[in-house]
Design an enzyme around this catalytic site. Structure first.
Site, PDB file in Angstrom:
ATOM      1  N   ASN A   4       0.834  -1.170  -0.167  1.00 37.18           N
ATOM      2  CA  ASN A   4       0.156   0.164  -0.041  1.00 37.18           C
ATOM      3  C   ASN A   4       1.007   1.372  -0.002  1.00 37.18           C
ATOM      4  O   ASN A   4       1.501   1.552   0.927  1.00 37.18           O
ATOM      5  CB  ASN A   4      -0.928   0.014   1.168  1.00 37.18           C
ATOM      6  CG  ASN A   4      -1.573   1.133   1.377  1.00 37.18           C
ATOM      7  OD1 ASN A   4      -1.922   1.965   0.678  1.00 37.18           O
ATOM      8  ND2 ASN A   4      -2.228   1.336   2.569  1.00 37.18           N
ATOM      9  N   TRP A   5       0.921   1.888  -1.038  1.00 35.88           N
ATOM     10  CA  TRP A   5       1.869   3.147  -1.396  1.00 35.88           C
ATOM     11  C   TRP A   5       1.168   4.215  -0.658  1.00 35.88           C
ATOM     12  O   TRP A   5       1.976   5.463  -0.323  1.00 35.88           O
ATOM     13  CB  TRP A   5       2.295   3.356  -2.682  1.00 35.88           C
ATOM     14  CG  TRP A   5       3.075   2.510  -3.387  1.00 35.88           C
ATOM     15  CD1 TRP A   5       3.735   1.381  -3.102  1.00 35.88           C
ATOM     16  CD2 TRP A   5       3.428   2.309  -4.801  1.00 35.88           C
ATOM     17  NE1 TRP A   5       4.438   0.766  -3.694  1.00 35.88           N
ATOM     18  CE2 TRP A   5       4.334   1.401  -4.929  1.00 35.88           C
ATOM     19  CE3 TRP A   5       3.354   3.074  -5.889  1.00 35.88           C
ATOM     20  CZ2 TRP A   5       5.090   1.255  -6.085  1.00 35.88           C
ATOM     21  CZ3 TRP A   5       3.868   3.138  -7.061  1.00 35.88           C
ATOM     22  CH2 TRP A   5       4.612   1.943  -7.399  1.00 35.88           C
ATOM     23  N   LYS A   6      -0.195   4.176  -0.255  1.00 38.88           N
ATOM     24  CA  LYS A   6      -0.478   5.676   0.575  1.00 38.88           C
ATOM     25  C   LYS A   6      -0.299   6.549  -0.500  1.00 38.88           C
ATOM     26  O   LYS A   6      -0.149   6.647  -1.527  1.00 38.88           O
ATOM     27  CB  LYS A   6      -0.033   5.833   1.742  1.00 38.88           C
ATOM     28  CG  LYS A   6      -0.140   4.154   2.714  1.00 38.88           C
ATOM     29  CD  LYS A   6       0.090   4.563   3.952  1.00 38.88           C
ATOM     30  CE  LYS A   6       0.001   3.209   4.903  1.00 38.88           C
ATOM     31  NZ  LYS A   6       0.135   3.339   6.211  1.00 38.88           N
ATOM     32  N   HIS A  90      -9.193   1.180   5.228  1.00 36.43           N
ATOM     33  CA  HIS A  90      -8.242   1.268   5.716  1.00 36.43           C
ATOM     34  C   HIS A  90      -8.226   2.364   6.998  1.00 36.43           C
ATOM     35  O   HIS A  90      -9.011   3.218   7.071  1.00 36.43           O
ATOM     36  CB  HIS A  90      -7.015   1.786   4.906  1.00 36.43           C
ATOM     37  CG  HIS A  90      -5.581   1.841   5.331  1.00 36.43           C
ATOM     38  ND1 HIS A  90      -5.120   2.810   6.345  1.00 36.43           N
ATOM     39  CD2 HIS A  90      -4.635   0.830   5.319  1.00 36.43           C
ATOM     40  CE1 HIS A  90      -3.889   2.445   6.625  1.00 36.43           C
ATOM     41  NE2 HIS A  90      -3.413   1.497   5.844  1.00 36.43           N
ATOM     42  N   GLU A  92      -6.471   4.547   8.160  1.00 37.44           N
ATOM     43  CA  GLU A  92      -6.265   6.085   7.833  1.00 37.44           C
ATOM     44  C   GLU A  92      -7.668   6.665   7.129  1.00 37.44           C
ATOM     45  O   GLU A  92      -8.288   7.888   7.262  1.00 37.44           O
ATOM     46  CB  GLU A  92      -5.223   6.400   6.809  1.00 37.44           C
ATOM     47  CG  GLU A  92      -4.060   6.096   7.619  1.00 37.44           C
ATOM     48  CD  GLU A  92      -2.679   5.474   6.861  1.00 37.44           C
ATOM     49  OE1 GLU A  92      -2.819   5.521   5.621  1.00 37.44           O
ATOM     50  OE2 GLU A  92      -1.997   4.881   7.375  1.00 37.44           O
ATOM     51  N   GLU A 162      -4.989  -4.848  10.610  1.00 37.93           N
ATOM     52  CA  GLU A 162      -4.014  -3.746  10.833  1.00 37.93           C
ATOM     53  C   GLU A 162      -4.040  -3.140  12.137  1.00 37.93           C
ATOM     54  O   GLU A 162      -5.109  -2.192  12.080  1.00 37.93           O
ATOM     55  CB  GLU A 162      -4.144  -2.916   9.694  1.00 37.93           C
ATOM     56  CG  GLU A 162      -3.726  -3.330   8.373  1.00 37.93           C
ATOM     57  CD  GLU A 162      -2.833  -2.508   7.454  1.00 37.93           C
ATOM     58  OE1 GLU A 162      -1.902  -2.737   6.576  1.00 37.93           O
ATOM     59  OE2 GLU A 162      -3.553  -1.196   7.417  1.00 37.93           O
ATOM     60  N   GLY A 168       3.072   2.498  10.727  1.00 39.91           N
ATOM     61  CA  GLY A 168       3.690   3.753  10.444  1.00 39.91           C
ATOM     62  C   GLY A 168       4.628   3.860  11.924  1.00 39.91           C
ATOM     63  O   GLY A 168       5.257   5.146  11.779  1.00 39.91           O
ATOM     64  N   SER A 207       3.949  -1.804  10.303  1.00 41.66           N
ATOM     65  CA  SER A 207       5.520  -1.812  10.406  1.00 41.66           C
ATOM     66  C   SER A 207       6.036  -3.259  10.083  1.00 41.66           C
ATOM     67  O   SER A 207       7.035  -3.690  10.477  1.00 41.66           O
ATOM     68  CB  SER A 207       5.721  -1.650  11.897  1.00 41.66           C
ATOM     69  OG  SER A 207       5.358  -0.264  12.158  1.00 41.66           O
ATOM     70  N   GLY A 228       3.027  -0.847   4.278  1.00 39.53           N
ATOM     71  CA  GLY A 228       3.112   0.549   3.915  1.00 39.53           C
ATOM     72  C   GLY A 228       4.421   1.039   3.480  1.00 39.53           C
ATOM     73  O   GLY A 228       4.861   0.524   2.579  1.00 39.53           O
ATOM     74  N   GLY A 229       5.149   1.422   4.407  1.00 37.25           N
ATOM     75  CA  GLY A 229       6.442   2.184   4.167  1.00 37.25           C
ATOM     76  C   GLY A 229       7.652   1.205   3.461  1.00 37.25           C
ATOM     77  O   GLY A 229       8.140   1.643   2.610  1.00 37.25           O
TER      78      GLY A 229
END
Ligand code: 13P
Length: 243
Positions: A4-6, A90, A92, A162, A168, A207, A228-229
């Protein structure tokens, strides 16, 4: 193995990424790989993934087919753009854009109607966990998002666990904690959909790094990861895929 590149990467950065990532995962037939770029980079990603086994997903959708909904994107539009998956609910989206379980349910069904695989996200916040509410939060989110679906709809989706406090933050859930949450999710799905729940894919997110992937993937109920990251760097996401 989903990335997930956000809200990161332009079309040019997407091309550069695929140039590095494709050779690193050419032989990764053990896993389904999905990359979820932001909307303006979807077409670039679809073109760059052509001829590979890499699939492309979006990060959100609206449940309408088309209409006067400024700023929204529909499932059929994503399908036509070459997406196979879409992330739904998600944390977010829930936290910053006010989505609740009812919206998540509508979006997941809209994705299925469009022939997309929804990756439905659930997870508890830190205060939920500290207050011992993890199980009830997960059960409420699963029942709220999936409870009204048919067995056939349920069979066509993916769930991602998640924990919000692990996203993150560098704080991964221990494999044990993740496994317990995944077992709760599978049990609730079993209650709703019976034996079909055994085939549900449940991804862990929060993470995830190359270093912690093997221990997470060794857990019985962890079928994949939503990254993610660490998915923003082709070497690190390839190392995760090839754990
Ligand atoms: P991080 O891997 O950056 O913690 O993000 C997890 C996530 O939210 C994936 O959807």
């Amino acid at each position: 193995m989903a990335g997930n590149w956000k809200m990161y990467k332009t079309p040019a950065e997407t091309n550069a990424y695929f140039e590095a990532f494709v050779p690193l995962t050419r032989d990764s037939g053990h896993a389904d790989i999905v990359i979820c770029p932001p909307f303006p980079a979807l077409a670039t990603a679809v073109a760059a993934a052509e001829g590979t086994a890499i699939q492309v997903g979006a990060q959100n959708l609206y449940w309408g087919r088309e209409g006067a909904f400024t700023g929204e994107v529909s499932g059929p539009m994503l399908k036509a753009a070459g997406c196979s998956h879409v992330i739904v609910g998600h944390s977010e989206r829930r936290q910053f854009f006010g989505e609740g379980d009812a919206e998540v349910a509508r979006k997941a069904v809209a994705a299925l109607d469009a022939g997309l695989t929804p990756i439905v996200c659930v997870g508890e916040k830190l205060d939920d966990r500290e207050a011992g509410r993890t199980e009830s939060v997960l059960m409420t989110q699963i029942a709220g998002a999936l409870g009204a679906m048919s067995a056939a709809q349920f069979a066509a989706l993916v769930v991602a666990y998640e924990p919000v406090w692990a996203i993150g933050t560098g704080r991964t859930a221990t494999p044990q904690m993740a496994a317990e949450a995944h077992a709760i999710i599978r049990r609730e799905c079993q209650r709703l959909f019976g034996d079909e729940a055994a085939r549900l894919r449940i991804l862990y997110g929060g993470s995830v790094k190359p270093e912690n992937t093997p221990a997470l993937m060794a857990q019985q109920d962890i079928d994949g990861v939503l990254v993610g990251g660490a998915s923003l760097d082709p070497q690190s996401f390839a190392a995760i895929v090839n754990y």
